[in-house]
Design an enzyme around this catalytic site. Structure first.
Site, PDB file in Angstrom:
ATOM      1  N   ASP A  52      -5.675  -0.341   0.107  1.00 43.66           N
ATOM      2  CA  ASP A  52      -4.702  -1.361  -0.320  1.00 43.66           C
ATOM      3  C   ASP A  52      -4.025  -1.986   0.901  1.00 43.66           C
ATOM      4  O   ASP A  52      -3.208  -2.895   0.767  1.00 43.66           O
ATOM      5  CB  ASP A  52      -3.699  -0.802  -1.334  1.00 43.66           C
ATOM      6  N   SER A  53      -4.426  -1.530   2.096  1.00 45.39           N
ATOM      7  CA  SER A  53      -4.048  -2.248   3.319  1.00 45.39           C
ATOM      8  C   SER A  53      -4.552  -3.687   3.234  1.00 45.39           C
ATOM      9  O   SER A  53      -4.073  -4.561   3.959  1.00 45.39           O
ATOM     10  CB  SER A  53      -4.620  -1.550   4.560  1.00 45.39           C
ATOM     11  N   ASP A  91      -8.856   2.202  -3.273  1.00 50.09           N
ATOM     12  CA  ASP A  91      -7.452   2.582  -3.432  1.00 50.09           C
ATOM     13  C   ASP A  91      -6.930   2.071  -4.765  1.00 50.09           C
ATOM     14  O   ASP A  91      -7.085   0.873  -5.079  1.00 50.09           O
ATOM     15  CB  ASP A  91      -6.617   1.903  -2.336  1.00 50.09           C
ATOM     16  N   LYS A 121      -8.782   6.527  -4.669  1.00 45.69           N
ATOM     17  CA  LYS A 121      -7.788   7.230  -3.846  1.00 45.69           C
ATOM     18  C   LYS A 121      -6.396   6.919  -4.370  1.00 45.69           C
ATOM     19  O   LYS A 121      -6.110   5.781  -4.735  1.00 45.69           O
ATOM     20  CB  LYS A 121      -7.906   6.798  -2.378  1.00 45.69           C
ATOM     21  N   GLU A 123      -2.035   7.994  -3.676  1.00 48.55           N
ATOM     22  CA  GLU A 123      -1.143   8.461  -2.616  1.00 48.55           C
ATOM     23  C   GLU A 123      -0.137   9.496  -3.115  1.00 48.55           C
ATOM     24  O   GLU A 123       0.219   9.508  -4.275  1.00 48.55           O
ATOM     25  CB  GLU A 123      -0.384   7.259  -2.010  1.00 48.55           C
ATOM     26  N   GLU A 190      -2.218  10.999   6.930  1.00 50.68           N
ATOM     27  CA  GLU A 190      -1.850   9.833   7.746  1.00 50.68           C
ATOM     28  C   GLU A 190      -0.554  10.071   8.513  1.00 50.68           C
ATOM     29  O   GLU A 190       0.464  10.482   7.933  1.00 50.68           O
ATOM     30  CB  GLU A 190      -1.700   8.580   6.857  1.00 50.68           C
TER      31      GLU A 190
HETATM   32  O1  KIV Z   1      -5.011   1.363   2.671  1.00 57.24           O
HETATM   33  C1  KIV Z   1      -5.601   1.885   3.628  1.00 57.24           C
HETATM   34  O2  KIV Z   1      -6.268   1.216   4.437  1.00 57.24           O
HETATM   35  C2  KIV Z   1      -5.503   3.330   3.776  1.00 57.24           C
HETATM   36  C3  KIV Z   1      -6.023   3.931   5.048  1.00 57.24           C
HETATM   37  C4  KIV Z   1      -5.154   3.592   6.174  1.00 57.24           C
HETATM   38  C5  KIV Z   1      -6.240   5.379   4.915  1.00 57.24           C
HETATM   39  O3  KIV Z   1      -5.024   3.984   2.909  1.00 57.24           O
END
Ligand code: KIV
Length: 289
Positions: A52-53, A91, A121, A123, A190
Site C-alpha cells: 500500500d506504499s 497489501d 498482507k 499490518e 519493519e
Molecule cells: O507497503 C509496502 O510497500 C510495505 C513494505 C514496505 C513492506 O508494506
C-alpha cells in the site's frame, strides 16, 4: 521452433520455506504496475509485494491511509499480468480488514478472486492476529507485518523505528509469535533495531522478511521506487539506492522537449511513407483532376 520462451516455474510457499531452511536469502520487492512487474520478474526476485506504499509512490497521497480497495485491486491485477515466477502478495489497505473477521475474509477473498494474488498482507499484532487467523481459516495465506506499520503510524508516534525500549521489543516479539501461531505464512519486520530482530528470529519457523530490521532476517524487501531512485519523497535510513531513474527520466523527457521545440524530432525516419504512384494520385485527387 516457437518464438516464445518456456513459461518460468512459479515460486511457491514451499520454495520460501526451503530457502529459509537452507539459509538462502529471500528477495522481495514491491511493484505496482505491469512494466514494473515485468522488470522485477526479469531481475529474478522471489516475491513481489503490491504494497500500500503505492498510495504514496504511484498515487501521490501523503500517507498509505487513503488508498482504497478498488485502487489496490487495480494495481495488483496489473502486477499479476506482468509476473511469471515470483510469488505475489497484496497489501490489504487500511480500513479494509480491521473491523471484523467477516470483513477481513471478504476483503481477502475479493483480492484473490479479482487479482490472482497468492497471499494477502495485513499490518500489526493485536486484533490483526484474529483477522489473520480468520483469513487463513478461509483458505487464503496471510503475511503479517509488525514494527513500523505505516497504516497506524500516527498512533506509533510517526514514521520512526519501533521496539527501541525493552518493553516495546517484547511486545513486538509477542506480536510476531502470535501472528505465526495464527497461521501466517511469513512475516515482515519493519524498522526495528537489529538486536530485537536477533531476539525474535530464533522463535520464527516461518520466513521473516526485513526492511530496516538488520541482517538476521530470512530475506529483505525494499520499495521499487526507493531502490531505483524514482520516488521524489525522502527516503528512510534503511533505503539503499541502486539506480537514479528519476534523474535519467527527467533528462530523457527534457531532451524530447527540446527536440520537439527545435523541430529535431520527429526526423524523417520516424515518419511513414507511401508509394510514389499513390502520392502522385493523391495530389491529382486533391487537385480535383
Ligand atoms: O507497503 C509496502 O510497500 C510495505 C513494505 C514496505 C513492506 O508494506
Amino acid at each position: 521452433m516457437s518464438a516464445h520462451a518456456a513459461p518460468k516455474k512459479r515460486i511457491t510457499l514451499g520454495d520460501l520455506a526451503a530457502k529459509k531452511a537452507a539459509g538462502e536469502p529471500i528477495v522481495m520487492v514491491t511493484a505496482y504496475d505491469y512494466p514494473g512487474a515485468q522488470i522485477v520478474d526479469a531481475a529474478g526476485v522471489d516475491v513481489v509485494l503490491v504494497g500500500d506504499s503505492a498510495a504514496m509512490t504511484v498515487l501521490g497521497y501523503d500517507s498509505t491511509v487513503p488508498v482504497t480497495v478498488d485502487e489496490m485491486i487495480m494495481l495488483t491485477a496489473a502486477v499479476r499480468r506482468g509476473l511469471q515466477a515470483p510469488l505475489l502478495i497484496a497489501d490489504l489497505p487500511f480500513g479494509s480488514y480491521e473491523a471484523s473477521d467477516a470483513i477481513a475474509v471478504a476483503t481477502a477473498q475479493r483480492f484473490v478472486k479479482e487479482t490472482g494474488c497468492d497471499l494477502v498482507k495485513i499490518e500489526r499484532g493485536g486484533t490483526s492476529v484474529d483477522r489473520a487467523r480468520a483469513i487463513v481459516a478461509a483458505g487464503i495465506p496471510v503475511v503479517g507485518h509488525v514494527g513500523l506499520t505505516p497504516q497506524t503510524a500516527t498512533s506509533l508516534g510517526g514514521y520512526r523505528a519501533q521496539g527501541r525500549t525493552a518493553e516495546e521489543a517484547l511486545r513486538l516479539r509477542d506480536s510476531a509469535v502470535a501472528l505465526q501461531e495464527a497461521g501466517c505464512s511469513a512475516i515482515v519486520l519493519e524498522a526495528i533495531p537489529s538486536d530485537v530482530t536477533a531476539a525474535i528470529m530464533p522463535l520464527m519457523e516461518i520466513p521473516v522478511i526485513g526492511i530496516g530490521a538488520g541482517t538476521a532476517t530470512d530475506g529483505q524487501v525494499l520499495v521499487f521506487h526507493d531502490l531505483l531512485g524514482i520516488y521524489d519523497g525522502g527516503a528512510a535510513r534503511f533505503v539503499k539506492r541502486y539506480a537514479d531513474l528519476r534523474t535519467a527520466a527527467i533528462a530523457g523527457v527534457e531532451q524530447y522537449t527540446a527536440e520537439v521545440r527545435e523541430r529535431v524530432y520527429p526526423a524523417p525516419e520516424h515518419g511513414y511513407g507511401m508509394p510514389a504512384a499513390e502520392a502522385e494520385r493523391m495530389q491529382e485527387l486533391l487537385a480535383g483532376r
